[in-house]
Design an enzyme around this catalytic site. Structure first.
Site, short mmCIF file in Angstrom:
data_model
loop_
_atom_site.label_atom_id
_atom_site.label_comp_id
_atom_site.label_asym_id
_atom_site.label_seq_id
_atom_site.Cartn_x
_atom_site.Cartn_y
_atom_site.Cartn_z
N GLY A 58 0.50 -0.80 -0.11
CA GLY A 58 0.03 -0.16 -0.10
C GLY A 58 0.81 1.22 -0.08
O GLY A 58 2.02 1.45 0.50
N GLN A 63 2.53 10.45 0.95
CA GLN A 63 3.81 9.71 1.49
C GLN A 63 4.76 9.91 -0.42
O GLN A 63 6.27 9.66 0.27
CB GLN A 63 4.15 8.09 1.71
CG GLN A 63 3.17 7.45 2.63
CD GLN A 63 3.18 5.79 2.01
OE1 GLN A 63 2.46 5.31 2.12
NE2 GLN A 63 4.37 5.17 2.63
N CYS A 105 5.76 0.08 7.83
CA CYS A 105 5.06 1.40 6.71
C CYS A 105 6.04 1.44 5.44
O CYS A 105 7.35 1.90 5.98
CB CYS A 105 5.22 2.50 7.19
SG CYS A 105 4.36 4.03 6.42
N LEU A 106 6.36 2.09 4.07
CA LEU A 106 6.74 2.27 3.17
C LEU A 106 8.01 3.62 3.58
O LEU A 106 8.89 3.56 3.73
CB LEU A 106 6.54 2.16 1.93
CG LEU A 106 5.93 1.11 1.80
CD1 LEU A 106 5.88 0.87 0.05
CD2 LEU A 106 6.58 -0.07 1.64
N HIS A 147 -4.94 1.53 7.48
CA HIS A 147 -3.92 2.22 7.25
C HIS A 147 -3.24 3.34 6.55
O HIS A 147 -2.92 4.29 6.90
CB HIS A 147 -2.49 0.71 7.47
CG HIS A 147 -1.24 1.52 7.79
ND1 HIS A 147 -0.46 0.63 8.08
CD2 HIS A 147 -0.06 2.13 6.22
CE1 HIS A 147 1.45 1.88 7.54
NE2 HIS A 147 0.63 2.44 6.44
N GLU A 148 -3.99 3.25 5.31
CA GLU A 148 -3.55 3.82 4.12
C GLU A 148 -4.66 5.04 4.29
O GLU A 148 -4.09 6.58 3.77
CB GLU A 148 -3.62 3.86 2.48
CG GLU A 148 -3.35 2.09 2.32
CD GLU A 148 -1.25 2.45 2.74
OE1 GLU A 148 -1.15 3.80 2.74
OE2 GLU A 148 -0.58 1.68 2.84
N HIS A 151 -3.49 7.78 6.81
CA HIS A 151 -2.14 8.38 6.01
C HIS A 151 -3.22 10.16 5.32
O HIS A 151 -1.79 10.62 5.33
CB HIS A 151 -1.47 7.96 4.67
CG HIS A 151 0.13 7.19 5.31
ND1 HIS A 151 0.85 7.50 6.42
CD2 HIS A 151 0.25 5.55 5.32
CE1 HIS A 151 1.83 6.95 6.19
NE2 HIS A 151 1.45 5.38 5.59
NI NI Z 1 2.30 3.83 5.67
#
Ligand code: NI
Length: 185
Positions: A58, A63, A105-106, A147-148, A151
């Site tokens: 995701g 981000q 998380c990236l 989660h997304e 963000h």
């Molecule tokens: Ni994330």
């Protein structure tokens, strides 16, 4: 994913992904409006390219420094691509039943923690063609969606864990960044 998007992803320049504590990760993202169509169309292949390269399941527009209510998900179950584009999502319902699973998380490379979230949700969103979706989601998809969606509010997975664990993760990230800078110098 239609063939034109597959081709666009393979040719797209992946967006660089911002790493915490970048302040852009803390901003509430703006709704996608008609004026954003060209930006969104150009961003989608670059978001997928960045997510697949990372690799991750995701990635949200904030981000990569885009303040838009847009994210992508591809759980790649059994290695099969199944991309999903989510624009202007609304979570209509969250189950009282919760589930705890390890998350990453990236924007927190190499960092993982157990996060407790509602097990199931009901959500509404638009896809890249402007089509409206409303679905009940559960399991990994519900977790990833939440989660997304976080963000887009400037909320990060570490906000769901204890301050002690959060500070440990932030210290490890800072150390990693210093080592990276030292190698570059
Ligand atoms: Ni994330």
């Amino acid at each position: 994913m239609d063939d034109s998007l597959v081709a666009a992803v393979s040719e797209a320049a992946p967006f660089p992904i911002l790493v915490a504590p970048d302040p852009a990760l803390r901003r509430k993202a703006n709704p996608v409006g008609p004026a954003d169509q060209a930006t969104v169309r150009a961003a989608i292949p670059r978001l997928f390219a960045a997510m697949y390269a990372a690799p991750g399941i995701g990635l949200a527009a904030p981000q990569v420094g885009l303040s838009l209510r847009l994210f992508i998900i591809d759980l790649q179950t059994d290695g099969v691509r199944d991309p999903m584009v989510v624009i202007n999502p609304e979570i209509l319902y969250r189950s009282a039943e919760v589930e705890t699973r390890e998350e990453g998380c990236l924007s927190f490379p190499g960092q993982y923690a157990d996060v407790t979230r509602p097990r199931a949700i009901r959500a509404r969103w638009l896809d890249e063609t402007g089509a409206r979706h409303e679905r009940a989601l559960e399991g990994l998809l519900a977790r990833c969606f939440q989660h997304e969606a976080d963000h887009l509010e400037g909320i990060l997975f570490v906000d769901h864990i204890s301050a002690l664990k959060r500070n440990m993760i932030l210290r490890r990230l800072a150390k990693r960044q210093r080592e990276k800078d030292a190698r570059r110098a």
